[in-house]
Write a protein that holds these residues in place. Structure first.
Motif, PDB file in Angstrom:
ATOM      1  N   ALA A 119     -27.152   8.818 -23.807  1.00  0.00           N
ATOM      2  CA  ALA A 119     -28.102   9.268 -24.030  1.00  0.00           C
ATOM      3  C   ALA A 119     -29.520   8.823 -23.931  1.00  0.00           C
ATOM      4  O   ALA A 119     -29.736   7.686 -24.288  1.00  0.00           O
ATOM      5  N   GLU A 120     -30.235   8.543 -22.581  1.00  0.00           N
ATOM      6  CA  GLU A 120     -31.554   7.361 -22.666  1.00  0.00           C
ATOM      7  C   GLU A 120     -32.833   8.488 -23.616  1.00  0.00           C
ATOM      8  O   GLU A 120     -33.088   9.820 -23.289  1.00  0.00           O
ATOM      9  N   ALA A 121     -33.518   8.010 -24.328  1.00  0.00           N
ATOM     10  CA  ALA A 121     -35.035   9.189 -24.782  1.00  0.00           C
ATOM     11  C   ALA A 121     -36.086   8.647 -23.996  1.00  0.00           C
ATOM     12  O   ALA A 121     -36.540   6.852 -24.165  1.00  0.00           O
ATOM     13  N   LEU A 122     -36.469   9.117 -23.620  1.00  0.00           N
ATOM     14  CA  LEU A 122     -37.802   9.245 -22.469  1.00  0.00           C
ATOM     15  C   LEU A 122     -38.746   9.454 -23.470  1.00  0.00           C
ATOM     16  O   LEU A 122     -38.844  11.155 -23.836  1.00  0.00           O
ATOM     17  N   ALA A 123     -40.337   8.834 -22.931  1.00  0.00           N
ATOM     18  CA  ALA A 123     -41.402   9.378 -23.661  1.00  0.00           C
ATOM     19  C   ALA A 123     -41.633  10.877 -22.946  1.00  0.00           C
ATOM     20  O   ALA A 123     -41.860  10.160 -21.321  1.00  0.00           O
ATOM     21  N   ARG A 124     -43.189  11.793 -23.887  1.00  0.00           N
ATOM     22  CA  ARG A 124     -43.061  12.615 -23.004  1.00  0.00           C
ATOM     23  C   ARG A 124     -44.489  13.100 -23.766  1.00  0.00           C
ATOM     24  O   ARG A 124     -44.509  12.922 -25.115  1.00  0.00           O
ATOM     25  N   ILE A 125     -45.206  13.257 -22.852  1.00  0.00           N
ATOM     26  CA  ILE A 125     -46.416  13.280 -24.180  1.00  0.00           C
ATOM     27  C   ILE A 125     -47.028  15.283 -23.898  1.00  0.00           C
ATOM     28  O   ILE A 125     -47.285  16.181 -22.898  1.00  0.00           O
TER      29      ILE A 125
ATOM     30  N   VAL B  57     -32.942   3.115 -26.124  1.00  0.00           N
ATOM     31  CA  VAL B  57     -34.565   4.022 -26.260  1.00  0.00           C
ATOM     32  C   VAL B  57     -35.270   2.934 -25.282  1.00  0.00           C
ATOM     33  O   VAL B  57     -35.052   1.661 -25.570  1.00  0.00           O
ATOM     34  N   ASN B  58     -36.483   2.870 -24.946  1.00  0.00           N
ATOM     35  CA  ASN B  58     -37.140   1.897 -23.752  1.00  0.00           C
ATOM     36  C   ASN B  58     -37.888   0.960 -24.464  1.00  0.00           C
ATOM     37  O   ASN B  58     -37.904   1.558 -26.232  1.00  0.00           O
ATOM     38  N   LEU B  59     -37.478  -0.371 -24.477  1.00  0.00           N
ATOM     39  CA  LEU B  59     -39.122  -1.243 -25.212  1.00  0.00           C
ATOM     40  C   LEU B  59     -39.471  -1.477 -24.512  1.00  0.00           C
ATOM     41  O   LEU B  59     -39.275  -1.711 -23.219  1.00  0.00           O
TER      42      LEU B  59
ATOM     43  N   LEU C 146     -30.111  -4.036 -19.475  1.00  0.00           N
ATOM     44  CA  LEU C 146     -31.429  -4.158 -18.942  1.00  0.00           C
ATOM     45  C   LEU C 146     -31.793  -3.311 -17.986  1.00  0.00           C
ATOM     46  O   LEU C 146     -30.620  -2.933 -16.797  1.00  0.00           O
ATOM     47  N   ASP C 147     -32.887  -2.975 -17.908  1.00  0.00           N
ATOM     48  CA  ASP C 147     -33.803  -1.533 -17.124  1.00  0.00           C
ATOM     49  C   ASP C 147     -33.780  -2.063 -15.909  1.00  0.00           C
ATOM     50  O   ASP C 147     -33.871  -3.165 -15.654  1.00  0.00           O
ATOM     51  N   ASP C 148     -34.412  -1.391 -14.952  1.00  0.00           N
ATOM     52  CA  ASP C 148     -34.950  -1.408 -13.948  1.00  0.00           C
ATOM     53  C   ASP C 148     -34.110  -2.470 -13.421  1.00  0.00           C
ATOM     54  O   ASP C 148     -34.863  -3.222 -11.863  1.00  0.00           O
TER      55      ASP C 148
ATOM     56  N   ILE D 299     -28.516   9.218  -9.899  1.00  0.00           N
ATOM     57  CA  ILE D 299     -27.594  10.022  -9.444  1.00  0.00           C
ATOM     58  C   ILE D 299     -28.101  12.084  -9.268  1.00  0.00           C
ATOM     59  O   ILE D 299     -28.021  12.167 -10.125  1.00  0.00           O
ATOM     60  N   GLU D 300     -27.994  12.165  -7.880  1.00  0.00           N
ATOM     61  CA  GLU D 300     -28.382  13.307  -8.389  1.00  0.00           C
ATOM     62  C   GLU D 300     -27.223  14.164  -7.249  1.00  0.00           C
ATOM     63  O   GLU D 300     -27.700  15.656  -7.518  1.00  0.00           O
ATOM     64  N   GLU D 301     -26.348  14.386  -6.483  1.00  0.00           N
ATOM     65  CA  GLU D 301     -25.422  14.934  -5.808  1.00  0.00           C
ATOM     66  C   GLU D 301     -23.778  14.422  -6.692  1.00  0.00           C
ATOM     67  O   GLU D 301     -23.835  12.918  -6.503  1.00  0.00           O
TER      68      GLU D 301
ATOM     69  N   GLY E 151     -28.627  10.652 -13.872  1.00  0.00           N
ATOM     70  CA  GLY E 151     -28.962  11.672 -13.149  1.00  0.00           C
ATOM     71  C   GLY E 151     -29.093  13.182 -13.449  1.00  0.00           C
ATOM     72  O   GLY E 151     -28.879  13.563 -14.515  1.00  0.00           O
ATOM     73  N   TYR E 152     -29.981  13.164 -12.457  1.00  0.00           N
ATOM     74  CA  TYR E 152     -30.506  15.113 -12.642  1.00  0.00           C
ATOM     75  C   TYR E 152     -28.909  15.713 -11.685  1.00  0.00           C
ATOM     76  O   TYR E 152     -28.700  16.510 -12.430  1.00  0.00           O
ATOM     77  N   TYR E 153     -28.043  15.342 -10.913  1.00  0.00           N
ATOM     78  CA  TYR E 153     -26.843  15.518 -11.190  1.00  0.00           C
ATOM     79  C   TYR E 153     -26.110  16.638 -12.153  1.00  0.00           C
ATOM     80  O   TYR E 153     -26.095  17.870 -12.185  1.00  0.00           O
TER      81      TYR E 153
END
Ligand code: C2E
Ligand code: MG
Ligand code: MG
Length: 623
Positions: free
Chosen positions: A403-409, A462-464, A524-526, A584-586, A603-605
């Motif tokens: 899973a990717e950890a994504l920051a939220r405030i 985790v994103n750096l 390697l992201d992005d 990836i959504e579908e 992805g959201y799928y």
């Protein structure tokens, strides 16, 4: 014929020299400078009248003419005026009095009454053994009014001592102290005419302490110094003067010697100073600030400056960013102007834009960024930076392996702020490191408290941020953290972007090598945004390449992207790396990605990023 005018002539001489220095200096045009000119001129007049009256008295020994009396009386008036200006000069430093009409009216009224008495009351004129002097009620009135101003001025420096420039305070006290002494001597011995001379000395002390050219100039490059800038902007605001300007922000590290740096700065300064009607100040570091009267400002003028700054200086290319401020009306206060400057200073370092016109739009953007910055700081303080998890599906294993950890405030009002909003601000303000550290810590705590490896999760991504990657201590910090939480390194996969690897390549690579040796892995992201370059991957110890959503979406729309991606996948596989397709959504998209050989799907799928509790139940349900 003997005359006691030697002392006054000395005073006059000193004054003339000072005056020449004073008018030939470069000055930004403070009110205090103008008031100082008045003090000089008043004293000049006073000395001339003094000398003239003595000459007249000596010529008409014993029988003074009407003209002689008039000149003698005018001299007394000019004496009062000198001290009036001395008093007003002092008031200028004191905020409450600076603009106060009442205090001005009182001072002028008092001086007017003194002058009137000096003009109307009887006056006696004496000439004996080559010494001319005056006495009588008119003189006494002057000797009451002038010391009143002197004492008043000294009183100001005591009552408002905290508001005054300490140099000015000291200089004025010395000056007034000398005047008082001279006054007493002259009162007791009327033929010793010291006051005019002592005033010249006082004015010289002021000059040496405050009004000398050096005090406003930067010694090395001969532009106005940075501390003068804020004072000057304050004065413009106080006078309700609209102005325009520009900041020239030079990148902080020049790879040149100290001497070359100075030479370059001097060349820049010389270029800026030859532009008519602008005032050039030194900013922080190697920056410049320009202040331009609004009616002379034009965007083209700034463009011309910009055209010069993109060229080389003494053969060196210096990365400068120019921020034009077409009107000061955009800022409410001088402090706000300096705030703009600070904002752009931090922002411009990595800004590709090198010429920015600070208009309403840019202003709104800045204010929004400031609010976000405050929100980030309080979120860090109050522990409202949270981690969401987005599951990553392995096509080969048919389950969620990561899973990717994504920051939220979490805003104080309960709403959610997304990274798209706060990450750019965090990056430009340096807060991104703190956010990154917080996310890492929370992920470690999660891994310690929840045995998700038992639920099929092999690692968390985790994103750096770029700033984290460029930190020399990154490897040590991460190792310490995982030891603290007792987390095996293989449970963490660190996502980096190409940008990090380009800027400070050596530090980034060394961090990555250390961490890889300890057992951490990298993604390697992005990939697929900007100019992704396979060369970078070859030379970087990464294990996974993440296809950005923009590219995976384009795959289904653009025939060329499809061709490119097909071959890129096989190249990456040839390097023994795995691939994650993001966004990836579908269902059909999952199938296509699987068909071209992508290893993992995010992805959201399958799921959006979700809070920890939801993530745990997601795993229970699906794995
Ligand atoms: P990223 O690292 O490329 O993360 C993937 C982003 O794509 C996430 O956005 C995720 O919600 C979004 N995404 C994934 N699947 C789909 C999909 O099917 N459809 C759509 N529309 N979007 C999808 P998010 O969480 O808003 O994060 C955005 C970016 O912010 C991240 O891009 C990452 O660059 C940055 N970021 C997030 N958390 C952190 C962090 O802790 N540290 C740092 N330095 N950057 C972070
Ligand atoms: Mg990412
Ligand atoms: Mg990504």
């Amino acid at each position: 014929m003997l005359m006691n005018i030697q002392v006054q002539c000395c005073g006059l001489f000193i004054l003339c020299v000072l005056f020449i220095f004073h008018i030939t200096r470069e000055t930004v045009g403070f009110r205090s400078t103008k008031l100082y000119s008045r003090v000089i001129l008043a004293n000049f007049t006073c000395l001339i009248l003094d000398i003239l009256s003595i000459i007249l008295i000596s010529v008409h020994q014993g029988a003074p003419s009407f003209g002689t009396v008039l000149v003698a009386r005018l001299y007394l008036v000019s004496l009062i005026v000198v001290f009036l200006f001395g008093y007003l000069y002092t008031c200028n430093d004191i905020h409450v009095l600076q603009r106060s009409r009442l205090s001005l009216a009182l001072a002028i009224g008092f001086a007017a009454i003194g002058s009137l008495l000096a003009m109307l009351l009887p006056i006696s004129i004496e000439y004996e053994e080559g010494r001319a002097y005056t006495y009588g009620p008119a003189v006494n009135a002057t000797f009451f009014a002038a010391p009143a101003f002197i004492l008043g001025t000294i009183l100001l420096t005591i009552v408002f001592r905290r508001q005054m420039n300490p140099h000015r305070k000291a200089a004025i006290r010395i000056w007034m102290g000398l005047e008082l002494t001279a006054g007493v001597i002259q009162f007791i011995f009327p033929e010793l005419l010291l006051i005019g001379f002592v005033t010249s000395i006082g004015i010289m002390i002021l000059f040496m302490e405050l009004e000398n050219p050096e005090s406003e100039m930067d010694r090395t490059i001969n532009v106005f110094s940075s501390h003068v800038m804020l004072d000057y902007i304050r004065q413009l605001y106080e006078n309700n003067r609209e102005f325009s300007g520009a900041f020239i922000i030079n990148a902080s590290e020049w790879k040149v010697s100290r001497a070359e740096e100075e030479a370059i700065m001097m060349e820049m300064a010389a270029f800026l100073k030859q532009i008519p009607r602008i005032k050039v100040f030194r900013g922080a570091g190697n920056d410049f600030a320009l202040i331009i009267p609004s009616k002379f400002y034009s965007d083209d003028m700034i463009r011309e400056i910009y055209e010069r700054f993109i060229l080389t200086w003494l053969g060196y290319e210096i990365h400068s960013t120019i921020i034009a401020i077409p009107t000061s009306r955009i800022a409410q206060s001088p402090e706000e102007v300096t705030m703009f400057y600070q904002y752009f200073r931090t922002k411009s370092l990595d800004s590709a834009e090198r010429l920015i016109f600070f208009d309403e739009q840019e202003h709104a953007r800045m204010q929004k960024a400031k609010l976000i910055q405050q929100e980030i700081i309080s979120a860090l303080d109050e522990d409202r930076v949270n981690v969401y998890y987005q599951p990553i599906y392995s096509i080969q294993k048919g389950r969620f392996v990561s899973a990717e950890a994504l920051a939220r405030i979490n805003r104080a009002d309960g709403s959610l702020m997304m990274p798209g909003e706060f990450i750019p601000v965090a990056e430009s303000t340096g807060l991104v490191e703190a956010i990154g550290a917080r996310v890492l810590e929370k992920v470690c705590a999660m891994l310690r408290d929840h045995p998700i490896t038992g639920l099929g999760i092999e690692y968390i991504e985790v994103n750096l941020s770029v700033a984290q990657c460029e930190n020399r201590w990154l490897a040590d910090d991460i190792e310490q953290l995982t030891k603290k939480y007792n987390i095996p390194p293989r449970l963490l996969n660190l996502e980096i972007t190409e940008t990090s690897a380009i800027r400070f390549r050596d530090i980034v690579i060394s961090n990555m090598e250390k961490l890889t040796q300890s057992g951490f892995s990298f993604s390697l992201d992005d990939f697929g945004t900007g100019e992704s370059n396979l060369n970078y991957i070859v030379h970087m110890p990464v294990h996974i390449v993440k296809f950005d959503r923009s590219m995976t979406q384009d795959y289904f729309k653009n025939e060329r992207t499809k061709l490119v991606m097909d071959s890129v996948v096989s190249m990456i596989h040839n390097m023994n790396l795995k691939i994650v397709a993001e966004g990836i959504e579908e269902k059909y998209q999952v199938e296509s990605m699987a068909a071209i050989g992508v290893d993992y799907i995010q992805g959201y799928y399958y799921s959006k990023p979700i809070p920890l509790v939801d993530f745990l139940s997601f795993l229970h349900e699906h794995n």
